[in-house]
Motif scaffolding. Sequence first.
Motif, PDB file in Angstrom:
ATOM      1  N   THR A  36       0.909  -0.723   0.060  1.00  0.00           N
ATOM      2  CA  THR A  36      -0.020   0.095  -0.254  1.00  0.00           C
ATOM      3  C   THR A  36       0.333   1.291  -0.206  1.00  0.00           C
ATOM      4  OG1 THR A  36       0.256   0.288   2.194  1.00  0.00           O
ATOM      5  CG2 THR A  36      -1.946  -1.222   0.996  1.00  0.00           C
ATOM      6  N   PRO A  37       0.372   2.444  -0.065  1.00  0.00           N
ATOM      7  CA  PRO A  37       1.360   3.421  -0.062  1.00  0.00           C
ATOM      8  C   PRO A  37       1.888   4.013   1.455  1.00  0.00           C
ATOM      9  CG  PRO A  37      -0.954   3.873  -1.415  1.00  0.00           C
ATOM     10  CD  PRO A  37      -1.230   2.189  -0.915  1.00  0.00           C
ATOM     11  N   SER A  38       1.489   3.327   2.170  1.00  0.00           N
ATOM     12  CA  SER A  38       2.210   3.558   3.821  1.00  0.00           C
ATOM     13  C   SER A  38       3.162   1.881   3.864  1.00  0.00           C
ATOM     14  CB  SER A  38       0.660   3.455   4.469  1.00  0.00           C
ATOM     15  OG  SER A  38       1.221   2.308   5.602  1.00  0.00           O
ATOM     16  N   VAL A  39       3.364   1.671   3.109  1.00  0.00           N
ATOM     17  CA  VAL A  39       4.205   0.703   3.323  1.00  0.00           C
ATOM     18  C   VAL A  39       5.349   1.133   1.980  1.00  0.00           C
ATOM     19  CG1 VAL A  39       5.097  -1.912   2.470  1.00  0.00           C
ATOM     20  CG2 VAL A  39       2.562  -1.394   3.259  1.00  0.00           C
ATOM     21  N   LEU A  40       5.029   1.552   0.695  1.00  0.00           N
ATOM     22  CA  LEU A  40       5.921   2.142  -0.037  1.00  0.00           C
ATOM     23  C   LEU A  40       6.673   3.167   0.932  1.00  0.00           C
ATOM     24  CD1 LEU A  40       3.945   2.125  -3.013  1.00  0.00           C
ATOM     25  CD2 LEU A  40       5.879   1.225  -2.616  1.00  0.00           C
ATOM     26  N   LEU A  41       6.153   4.041   1.117  1.00  0.00           N
ATOM     27  CA  LEU A  41       6.596   5.735   2.134  1.00  0.00           C
ATOM     28  C   LEU A  41       7.656   4.422   3.510  1.00  0.00           C
ATOM     29  CD1 LEU A  41       6.987   8.369   2.515  1.00  0.00           C
ATOM     30  CD2 LEU A  41       4.888   8.108   3.879  1.00  0.00           C
ATOM     31  N   GLY A  42       6.933   3.350   4.061  1.00  0.00           N
ATOM     32  CA  GLY A  42       7.619   3.534   4.968  1.00  0.00           C
ATOM     33  C   GLY A  42       9.177   2.259   4.892  1.00  0.00           C
ATOM     34  N   PHE A  60       9.248  10.904  -5.487  1.00  0.00           N
ATOM     35  CA  PHE A  60       7.912  11.744  -6.254  1.00  0.00           C
ATOM     36  C   PHE A  60       7.192  10.842  -5.967  1.00  0.00           C
ATOM     37  CE2 PHE A  60       6.297  14.848  -8.618  1.00  0.00           C
ATOM     38  CZ  PHE A  60       6.073  15.063  -7.950  1.00  0.00           C
ATOM     39  N   LEU A  61       7.346  10.123  -6.599  1.00  0.00           N
ATOM     40  CA  LEU A  61       5.697   9.357  -6.618  1.00  0.00           C
ATOM     41  C   LEU A  61       5.565   8.800  -5.392  1.00  0.00           C
ATOM     42  CD1 LEU A  61       6.054   7.423 -10.208  1.00  0.00           C
ATOM     43  CD2 LEU A  61       4.453   9.440  -9.592  1.00  0.00           C
ATOM     44  N   ILE A  62       6.036   8.463  -4.887  1.00  0.00           N
ATOM     45  CA  ILE A  62       6.426   7.933  -3.320  1.00  0.00           C
ATOM     46  C   ILE A  62       5.681   8.596  -2.354  1.00  0.00           C
ATOM     47  CG2 ILE A  62       6.500   6.920  -1.906  1.00  0.00           C
ATOM     48  CD1 ILE A  62       8.926   5.169  -3.466  1.00  0.00           C
ATOM     49  N   PHE A  63       5.781  10.252  -2.546  1.00  0.00           N
ATOM     50  CA  PHE A  63       5.511  11.020  -2.022  1.00  0.00           C
ATOM     51  C   PHE A  63       4.176  11.530  -2.196  1.00  0.00           C
ATOM     52  CE2 PHE A  63       9.394  14.292  -0.529  1.00  0.00           C
ATOM     53  CZ  PHE A  63       9.537  13.106   0.811  1.00  0.00           C
ATOM     54  N   LEU A  64       3.856  11.528  -3.564  1.00  0.00           N
ATOM     55  CA  LEU A  64       2.728  11.443  -4.191  1.00  0.00           C
ATOM     56  C   LEU A  64       0.779  11.076  -4.549  1.00  0.00           C
ATOM     57  CD1 LEU A  64       2.587  12.638  -7.744  1.00  0.00           C
ATOM     58  CD2 LEU A  64       1.685  14.332  -5.732  1.00  0.00           C
ATOM     59  N   ASN A  65       1.799   9.339  -4.078  1.00  0.00           N
ATOM     60  CA  ASN A  65       0.851   8.608  -3.391  1.00  0.00           C
ATOM     61  C   ASN A  65       0.373   8.332  -1.932  1.00  0.00           C
ATOM     62  OD1 ASN A  65      -0.118   6.494  -4.048  1.00  0.00           O
ATOM     63  ND2 ASN A  65       1.762   4.313  -4.076  1.00  0.00           N
ATOM     64  N   SER A  66       1.464   9.200  -1.488  1.00  0.00           N
ATOM     65  CA  SER A  66       0.932   9.079  -0.244  1.00  0.00           C
ATOM     66  C   SER A  66       0.363  10.271   0.434  1.00  0.00           C
ATOM     67  CB  SER A  66       2.888   8.980   0.642  1.00  0.00           C
ATOM     68  OG  SER A  66       3.086  10.684   0.517  1.00  0.00           O
ATOM     69  N   VAL A  67      -0.005  10.897   0.121  1.00  0.00           N
ATOM     70  CA  VAL A  67      -0.912  12.007  -0.240  1.00  0.00           C
ATOM     71  C   VAL A  67      -1.982  12.240  -0.982  1.00  0.00           C
ATOM     72  CG1 VAL A  67       1.069  13.731   0.812  1.00  0.00           C
ATOM     73  CG2 VAL A  67       0.348  14.155  -1.460  1.00  0.00           C
ATOM     74  N   GLY A  68      -2.353  10.845  -1.438  1.00  0.00           N
ATOM     75  CA  GLY A  68      -3.540  10.530  -1.961  1.00  0.00           C
ATOM     76  C   GLY A  68      -3.754  10.696  -3.464  1.00  0.00           C
ATOM     77  N   ALA A  69      -2.448  11.480  -4.282  1.00  0.00           N
ATOM     78  CA  ALA A  69      -2.732  12.506  -5.009  1.00  0.00           C
ATOM     79  C   ALA A  69      -3.105  11.519  -6.473  1.00  0.00           C
ATOM     80  CB  ALA A  69      -1.779  13.602  -4.730  1.00  0.00           C
ATOM     81  N   ILE A  70      -2.188  10.175  -6.286  1.00  0.00           N
ATOM     82  CA  ILE A  70      -2.269   9.110  -6.714  1.00  0.00           C
ATOM     83  C   ILE A  70      -3.221   7.968  -6.715  1.00  0.00           C
ATOM     84  CG2 ILE A  70      -0.959  10.241  -8.892  1.00  0.00           C
ATOM     85  CD1 ILE A  70       1.591   8.115  -7.798  1.00  0.00           C
ATOM     86  N   LEU A  75      14.639  12.915   4.987  1.00  0.00           N
ATOM     87  CA  LEU A  75      15.285  11.912   4.874  1.00  0.00           C
ATOM     88  C   LEU A  75      15.233  12.125   3.105  1.00  0.00           C
ATOM     89  CD1 LEU A  75      16.873   9.522   7.376  1.00  0.00           C
ATOM     90  CD2 LEU A  75      17.325  12.385   7.060  1.00  0.00           C
ATOM     91  N   PRO A  76      13.601  11.796   2.673  1.00  0.00           N
ATOM     92  CA  PRO A  76      13.136  10.933   1.421  1.00  0.00           C
ATOM     93  C   PRO A  76      13.955  12.524   0.218  1.00  0.00           C
ATOM     94  CG  PRO A  76      11.857   9.910   2.345  1.00  0.00           C
ATOM     95  CD  PRO A  76      12.380  11.110   3.753  1.00  0.00           C
ATOM     96  N   ALA A  77      13.596  13.536   1.108  1.00  0.00           N
ATOM     97  CA  ALA A  77      13.238  15.020   0.917  1.00  0.00           C
ATOM     98  C   ALA A  77      14.736  15.587   0.092  1.00  0.00           C
ATOM     99  CB  ALA A  77      12.641  15.992   1.330  1.00  0.00           C
ATOM    100  N   GLY A  78      15.425  15.267   1.534  1.00  0.00           N
ATOM    101  CA  GLY A  78      16.637  15.783   1.472  1.00  0.00           C
ATOM    102  C   GLY A  78      17.428  15.386   0.086  1.00  0.00           C
ATOM    103  N   GLY A  79      17.591  13.359   0.305  1.00  0.00           N
ATOM    104  CA  GLY A  79      17.777  12.765  -0.868  1.00  0.00           C
ATOM    105  C   GLY A  79      17.741  12.899  -2.642  1.00  0.00           C
ATOM    106  N   LEU A  80      16.108  13.940  -2.452  1.00  0.00           N
ATOM    107  CA  LEU A  80      15.257  14.045  -4.252  1.00  0.00           C
ATOM    108  C   LEU A  80      16.461  15.161  -4.218  1.00  0.00           C
ATOM    109  CD1 LEU A  80      13.148  14.099  -5.859  1.00  0.00           C
ATOM    110  CD2 LEU A  80      11.829  15.937  -4.506  1.00  0.00           C
ATOM    111  N   ILE A  81      16.370  16.145  -4.021  1.00  0.00           N
ATOM    112  CA  ILE A  81      17.243  17.171  -3.655  1.00  0.00           C
ATOM    113  C   ILE A  81      18.652  16.589  -4.495  1.00  0.00           C
ATOM    114  CG2 ILE A  81      18.551  19.351  -2.955  1.00  0.00           C
ATOM    115  CD1 ILE A  81      16.370  19.855  -0.975  1.00  0.00           C
ATOM    116  N   CYS A  82      19.814  15.606  -3.191  1.00  0.00           N
ATOM    117  CA  CYS A  82      20.697  15.800  -4.218  1.00  0.00           C
ATOM    118  C   CYS A  82      20.615  14.681  -4.823  1.00  0.00           C
ATOM    119  CB  CYS A  82      21.240  14.531  -2.456  1.00  0.00           C
ATOM    120  SG  CYS A  82      23.417  14.340  -2.166  1.00  0.00           S
TER     121      CYS A  82
END
Length: 451
Positions: free
Chosen positions: A215-221, A441-451, A390-397
Motif C-alpha cells: 500500500t502507499p503506507s508500506v511504500l513510504l515506510g 516523488f511518486l511515493i510522496f504523491l502516492n502517500s498524500v493520496g494524490a495518485i 530524509l527522502p526530501a533531502g535525498g530528492l534534492i541530492c
Amino acid sequence: MGSKSVKERAVFATKFGAIATTVGSAVGLGNIWRFPYEAGAHGGGAFMICYIAFVLLIGVPLLCAEFAMGRGTHSNIFGAYRTLKPRQNWHIAGYIGIVASLMILSFYSVVAGWTVEYSISSAFGTLDFSSTATGHNQFLELTSGWRPVMWTVVFLLCNFAILIGGVTKGIERASNILMPLLFLLLAAFCVNSFTMPGFNEGITFLFNPDFSKITPSVLLGALGQAFFSLSLGLGCMMTYASYFNNRNRLGRTAVTTAFLDSMVAVLAGVIIFPAVFTFGISPEAGPTLVFEVLPYIFSRLAGGGVWSTLFFLLLFLASLTSTVSMSEISITYFCEEKGWSRAKATVVSSAIALVGGVLCALSFGPLGDFTVGGLTLFSLFDYVSSNICLPAGGLICSIFVGWFVDRRFLKSEFTDNGLFRFRMLKLLVFCLRWVCPIAIFLIFLNSVGAI
Ligand code: PFF
C-alpha cells in the motif's frame, strides 16, 4: 566558509577504519530496533521486498552521490553544495538535514536509553527471563514514568563525551572492534532462531511477500526505512566522506556499506520474527516490539542474563556510533558555517537534543496523551524525519548530482583521477537523474493520496 577548513580536516587513518566507521554510522537501532517493527507493522514480506528494492535502486546511488560530494569538496553538506554550485540555493538541503538530524537524535536517544536500562537490568538480574513474564508488561514497568528520561539523559551525556573528543580517534577505534563483534553475536542468535517452533512461520512472514499488501503506507515506510538505515538524505554520509582519503574507492565503499547494513537488518528480522510467532506476540506491536521479544529469546539460552547484557551493551555502543555521526551534522554546520568553536557547537547541539530527547521520552509516560495527528511526539519525530525530511533531502541530492554536477567531477571522484576503473558511472547517473527522483516523488504523491 564551508571550504575554509579543508586543510585542517583529518582523514581516517586506514581504509578499513573508514569503512567500519561508515558502517558504524549506518548500523544501529535502525536495523535492529526500527527495521523489525516497521516490517512487522507493514506486512512483513511486502515491506521487505520494497525495502530491498529501495536500498538497491535509491540507497546505493545516493550513497555514491553523497560520498562523491563530501570527499570531492572536503566539506559538510552546506559547503559541498556551495562549492559545486556557488551562488545557487541548493544548500537549503542542509537545513532540512539539520532539522532531521536533531529530531532523529531526540527519539533515537530514548530508544538507546532503553538499551542502557535493559543491559543494566540484565546484568543485575532484574530483567525477568522466565517465559511466563510478559515482555510487554515488563517493558512498561521498566520504561514508565521518569526512568526513560533519566536513561535518555545518560545516553546523551555519553554521546556528548565522545563528541567533545573529536571524530576520528575514539570512533574509528571503537567501530573497528564493535561492528564485527555485533555481527558475530547476531549470527549466533540467528542460529538459535532455527530451533524455535515458530521458525517457519516467522521466516514466511518476513520473506514471502503478499503483493496485495503493498500500500502507499508500506511504500513510504520502506522508503523512509532505507534512508534512515543508510543514514542518507541529511548530509551525514557526505560529512563522513569528507574525512575519506583519496584512495577510498567510493563505489565499493557504497556497495559494501549498503550490503552490510541490509545484512544486519535481515539478521535482526530472522532473529525477531520466529520468536514473535513462537511466543504469540503481535508483529504489529510497534516501537516496543524488539524490547518485548528479546527477553523471551534470551530465556531459551543457557546463561540468558549474560547474553542479554552483552547484546544490549553492544546495541548501546552501536547506537553511539550512529548518534555521533548524526550529531556531526549540526556540529560541523555551527563550526564551519558559523565559525563557532567545536566545544560551543557540541554544547548547543547536545542541549537541543536533550530538550527533544526528554520530550520524546515523556511520550511513554506523562506526555503519552499529547498527540499530533494521532502520533505521540516520539512517533511524530520519527515519522516526519524518516519519511519526509530524509527522502526530501535525498530528492534534492539526486537531482543536484544527476543533473547539475559536472560529469568530469564524478568521474574523477569514482576513479581517483583515472587511477582505477569505474564501469558503473552511466548507470549511476541514470539512477540519480531518473530513478531516484521519480520514485521518491511518486511515493510522496502516492502517500498524500494524490495518485
Ligand atoms: N542509520 C542509523 C541506524 O540505522 O541506526 C541511524 C542514523 C544515523 C540516521 C545517522 C541518520 C544519521 F544521520
